[in-house]
Design a protein around this motif. Structure first.
Motif, PDB file in Angstrom:
ATOM      1  N   THR A   1       0.824  -1.217   0.000  1.00 45.43           N
ATOM      2  CA  THR A   1       0.000   0.000   0.000  1.00 45.43           C
ATOM      3  C   THR A   1       0.860   1.271   0.000  1.00 45.43           C
ATOM      4  OG1 THR A   1      -0.129   0.013   2.418  1.00 45.43           O
ATOM      5  CG2 THR A   1      -1.872  -1.169   1.242  1.00 45.43           C
ATOM      6  N   SER A   2       2.158   1.101  -0.251  1.00 45.03           N
ATOM      7  CA  SER A   2       3.029   2.280  -0.305  1.00 45.03           C
ATOM      8  C   SER A   2       3.906   2.276  -1.557  1.00 45.03           C
ATOM      9  CB  SER A   2       3.881   2.388   0.962  1.00 45.03           C
ATOM     10  OG  SER A   2       4.622   1.210   1.168  1.00 45.03           O
ATOM     11  N   CYS A   3       3.504   1.492  -2.551  1.00 41.69           N
ATOM     12  CA  CYS A   3       4.070   1.603  -3.895  1.00 41.69           C
ATOM     13  C   CYS A   3       2.899   1.365  -4.843  1.00 41.69           C
ATOM     14  CB  CYS A   3       5.207   0.614  -4.135  1.00 41.69           C
ATOM     15  SG  CYS A   3       4.695  -1.114  -4.211  1.00 41.69           S
ATOM     16  N   SER A   4       3.085   1.572  -6.134  1.00 37.79           N
ATOM     17  CA  SER A   4       1.970   1.367  -7.051  1.00 37.79           C
ATOM     18  C   SER A   4       2.475   0.992  -8.429  1.00 37.79           C
ATOM     19  CB  SER A   4       1.095   2.624  -7.113  1.00 37.79           C
ATOM     20  OG  SER A   4       1.860   3.759  -7.440  1.00 37.79           O
ATOM     21  N   LEU A   5       1.535   0.763  -9.334  1.00 39.57           N
ATOM     22  CA  LEU A   5       1.854   0.395 -10.711  1.00 39.57           C
ATOM     23  C   LEU A   5       1.247   1.439 -11.641  1.00 39.57           C
ATOM     24  CD1 LEU A   5       0.986  -3.394 -10.487  1.00 39.57           C
ATOM     25  CD2 LEU A   5       3.283  -2.429 -10.688  1.00 39.57           C
ATOM     26  N   MET A   6       1.935   1.734 -12.731  1.00 40.11           N
ATOM     27  CA  MET A   6       1.361   2.661 -13.699  1.00 40.11           C
ATOM     28  C   MET A   6       1.964   2.418 -15.073  1.00 40.11           C
ATOM     29  SD  MET A   6       3.299   6.293 -13.406  1.00 40.11           S
ATOM     30  CE  MET A   6       2.772   6.612 -15.078  1.00 40.11           C
ATOM     31  N   ILE A   7       1.268   2.899 -16.078  1.00 42.63           N
ATOM     32  CA  ILE A   7       1.798   2.895 -17.433  1.00 42.63           C
ATOM     33  C   ILE A   7       2.147   4.324 -17.763  1.00 42.63           C
ATOM     34  CG2 ILE A   7       1.150   2.644 -19.859  1.00 42.63           C
ATOM     35  CD1 ILE A   7      -0.323   0.101 -19.041  1.00 42.63           C
ATOM     36  N   GLY A   8       3.386   4.557 -18.184  1.00 43.15           N
ATOM     37  CA  GLY A   8       3.804   5.923 -18.472  1.00 43.15           C
ATOM     38  C   GLY A   8       4.789   5.967 -19.614  1.00 43.15           C
ATOM     39  N   GLU A   9       5.256   7.161 -19.899  1.00 41.62           N
ATOM     40  CA  GLU A   9       6.217   7.413 -20.963  1.00 41.62           C
ATOM     41  C   GLU A   9       7.539   6.746 -20.624  1.00 41.62           C
ATOM     42  OE1 GLU A   9       7.624  10.553 -24.037  1.00 41.62           O
ATOM     43  OE2 GLU A   9       8.664   9.454 -22.471  1.00 41.62           O
ATOM     44  N   ASN A  10       8.081   5.979 -21.578  1.00 40.73           N
ATOM     45  CA  ASN A  10       9.303   5.230 -21.299  1.00 40.73           C
ATOM     46  C   ASN A  10      10.529   5.749 -22.039  1.00 40.73           C
ATOM     47  OD1 ASN A  10       8.811   4.503 -23.872  1.00 40.73           O
ATOM     48  ND2 ASN A  10       8.867   2.293 -23.537  1.00 40.73           N
ATOM     49  N   ALA A  11      10.388   6.899 -22.701  1.00 44.46           N
ATOM     50  CA  ALA A  11      11.489   7.359 -23.555  1.00 44.46           C
ATOM     51  C   ALA A  11      12.354   8.413 -22.873  1.00 44.46           C
ATOM     52  CB  ALA A  11      10.923   7.905 -24.866  1.00 44.46           C
ATOM     53  N   ASP A  12      11.730   9.397 -22.247  1.00 43.58           N
ATOM     54  CA  ASP A  12      12.476  10.531 -21.698  1.00 43.58           C
ATOM     55  C   ASP A  12      12.467  10.467 -20.169  1.00 43.58           C
ATOM     56  OD1 ASP A  12      13.451  12.928 -20.832  1.00 43.58           O
ATOM     57  OD2 ASP A  12      12.173  14.175 -22.108  1.00 43.58           O
ATOM     58  N   PRO A  13      13.636  10.252 -19.555  1.00 47.00           N
ATOM     59  CA  PRO A  13      13.673  10.143 -18.093  1.00 47.00           C
ATOM     60  C   PRO A  13      13.199  11.392 -17.364  1.00 47.00           C
ATOM     61  CG  PRO A  13      15.904  10.059 -19.047  1.00 47.00           C
ATOM     62  CD  PRO A  13      14.937  10.011 -20.182  1.00 47.00           C
ATOM     63  N   THR A  14      13.159  12.544 -18.038  1.00 45.98           N
ATOM     64  CA  THR A  14      12.660  13.740 -17.346  1.00 45.98           C
ATOM     65  C   THR A  14      11.161  13.627 -17.058  1.00 45.98           C
ATOM     66  OG1 THR A  14      12.186  15.020 -19.352  1.00 45.98           O
ATOM     67  CG2 THR A  14      14.396  15.251 -18.411  1.00 45.98           C
ATOM     68  N   VAL A  15      10.448  12.790 -17.831  1.00 45.76           N
ATOM     69  CA  VAL A  15       9.020  12.581 -17.542  1.00 45.76           C
ATOM     70  C   VAL A  15       8.861  11.943 -16.167  1.00 45.76           C
ATOM     71  CG1 VAL A  15       6.920  11.354 -18.219  1.00 45.76           C
ATOM     72  CG2 VAL A  15       8.330  12.435 -19.968  1.00 45.76           C
ATOM     73  N   CYS A  16       9.648  10.893 -15.899  1.00 45.50           N
ATOM     74  CA  CYS A  16       9.591  10.239 -14.587  1.00 45.50           C
ATOM     75  C   CYS A  16       9.945  11.223 -13.479  1.00 45.50           C
ATOM     76  CB  CYS A  16      10.538   9.043 -14.549  1.00 45.50           C
ATOM     77  SG  CYS A  16      10.052   7.707 -15.666  1.00 45.50           S
ATOM     78  N   ALA A  17      10.983  12.018 -13.692  1.00 41.04           N
ATOM     79  CA  ALA A  17      11.396  12.995 -12.687  1.00 41.04           C
ATOM     80  C   ALA A  17      10.287  14.021 -12.447  1.00 41.04           C
ATOM     81  CB  ALA A  17      12.686  13.691 -13.125  1.00 41.04           C
ATOM     82  N   ASP A  18       9.620  14.453 -13.526  1.00 48.28           N
ATOM     83  CA  ASP A  18       8.533  15.426 -13.381  1.00 48.28           C
ATOM     84  C   ASP A  18       7.328  14.833 -12.651  1.00 48.28           C
ATOM     85  OD1 ASP A  18       9.884  17.516 -14.533  1.00 48.28           O
ATOM     86  OD2 ASP A  18       8.846  17.444 -16.463  1.00 48.28           O
ATOM     87  N   LEU A  19       7.015  13.563 -12.925  1.00 50.45           N
ATOM     88  CA  LEU A  19       5.908  12.915 -12.210  1.00 50.45           C
ATOM     89  C   LEU A  19       6.194  12.911 -10.714  1.00 50.45           C
ATOM     90  CD1 LEU A  19       5.064   9.817 -14.478  1.00 50.45           C
ATOM     91  CD2 LEU A  19       3.769  11.949 -14.269  1.00 50.45           C
ATOM     92  N   ASP A  20       7.412  12.574 -10.363  1.00 47.98           N
ATOM     93  CA  ASP A  20       7.758  12.546  -8.958  1.00 47.98           C
ATOM     94  C   ASP A  20       7.741  13.950  -8.346  1.00 47.98           C
ATOM     95  OD1 ASP A  20       8.690   9.785  -7.719  1.00 47.98           O
ATOM     96  OD2 ASP A  20       9.385  11.439  -6.453  1.00 47.98           O
ATOM     97  N   ARG A  21       8.188  14.925  -9.110  1.00 43.62           N
ATOM     98  CA  ARG A  21       8.169  16.309  -8.628  1.00 43.62           C
ATOM     99  C   ARG A  21       6.732  16.784  -8.416  1.00 43.62           C
ATOM    100  NH1 ARG A  21      13.005  18.055 -11.093  1.00 43.62           N
ATOM    101  NH2 ARG A  21      11.867  18.104 -13.045  1.00 43.62           N
ATOM    102  N   PHE A  22       5.837  16.365  -9.303  1.00 39.08           N
ATOM    103  CA  PHE A  22       4.425  16.733  -9.136  1.00 39.08           C
ATOM    104  C   PHE A  22       3.871  16.168  -7.829  1.00 39.08           C
ATOM    105  CE2 PHE A  22      -0.058  15.609  -9.552  1.00 39.08           C
ATOM    106  CZ  PHE A  22      -0.606  16.864  -9.798  1.00 39.08           C
ATOM    107  N   PHE A  23       4.168  14.883  -7.571  1.00 43.39           N
ATOM    108  CA  PHE A  23       3.669  14.257  -6.340  1.00 43.39           C
ATOM    109  C   PHE A  23       4.312  14.868  -5.093  1.00 43.39           C
ATOM    110  CE2 PHE A  23       1.703   9.824  -7.363  1.00 43.39           C
ATOM    111  CZ  PHE A  23       0.477  10.440  -7.527  1.00 43.39           C
TER     112      PHE A  23
END
Lengths: 145, 145, 145
Positions: free
Chosen positions: B51-73
């Motif tokens: 209950t403290s991790c999750s699964l998602m489908i997201g953009e797999n090409a640009d690592p800045t997308v992952c960083a931005d998702l985390d920054r948003f959260f």
């Protein structure tokens, strides 16, 4: 409790042309796929092959609900937010990924007696998160009997 | 529309070691499970038993997308937020539950011709929401033929 | 990897009476449906036929987690928010739709050896988002063998 044999799978692909940001109801298209499959009891799964649109089940009666959902996201994830580094495709690029992450790319709906088992006010929607029109690919998988 | 018999189910469990908060791509691991199952047409379901991790489908090409998702959260659900009472395991405890609630513990992906039916830019990710490394248990269920 | 035949589907419907906004655990009710189905290996899908409540998997041990989740949503999507136009059923009407959109109306859980494959701290919850009590319709679909 009712029991059924589980024997068949049917798959349908279709495209949805969006007119830019906003909700497009696809309930009718799903009903058509279910009808063509001939299946009566089972589950429908819907999937979009994109990371900047999503699928959701929402209120299908009052269009102000759709407008309010979009207004909520416009405030929560504003276009051009300086928080985001990824803006290769413009100010709505990264916000579209965040909206997609929060709503999801898949949807499962049970069906019974050959009909989608939706509530009175439920509709299935494809949510375009980019501001410009796109053609979106949808895969429907039906399992049951 | 294509029709297939629905005959088999395969189940695979594996662990994902995370290095603390952030996204870990698991698409390759899912492809491997599909390949080992020998199934060609159907649906893959992925589930995390936490209950403290999750699964998602997201953009797999640009690592800045992952960083931005985390920054948003990090902005939406800040660690140590005084709003939260539940902090037994530290300032990232309750924010991890909220992030998990907003993104979900399960994911369904169709497959066709023995391949995951993902879009060009889609990847499947396990999202660690705790700041410290964890070992996460994943269950994959494949149904089809 | 384990392999099983995929042969049966069982469907159960039940109602959940809520006492207004908050989480109602339904794990026991799902376990009962699984037990009655006689299935041992497969997937359970749960669905609510409403757009102002939702389903989620969350921490089932500490009640302050549930309270914190609700407190988070009360801040993110406040009742009576002037952003919203749709308020036909009161100040909690549109916030309930937004909460439902962010958490979802469906849930899939694998099961194995006749038991739901949940983690130690995971429970399945119906989340009432309206402030007044409601009766909510739930559909459970079990597939497997």
């Amino acid at each position: 409790m009712k029991n059924f044999p589980l024997q068949h799978m049917a798959r349908e692909r279709f495209d949805v042309s969006t007119r830019g940001r906003g909700l497009v109801e696809i309930t009718g298209r799903l009903r058509q796929a279910l009808s063509e499959s001939g299946l009566r009891e089972g589950m429908a799964h819907v999937f979009v092959q994109h990371t900047s649109c999503s699928l959701m089940i929402g209120e299908n009666a009052d269009p102000t609900v759709c407008a309010d959902l979009d207004r909520f996201f416009a405030r929560l994830v504003p276009d051009g937010d300086p928080l985001f580094r990824h803006d290769a495709e413009g100010p709505d690029d990264m916000p579209a990924h965040v909206r997609s992450m929060l709503t999801g790319t898949g949807l499962s709906i049970p069906f019974s007696d050959g009909r989608l088992d939706l509530g009175t006010w439920q509709g299935a929607f494809l949510w375009e998160h980019r501001t410009r029109p796109h053609v979106r690919h949808v895969t429907v998988t039906l399992v049951g009997s």
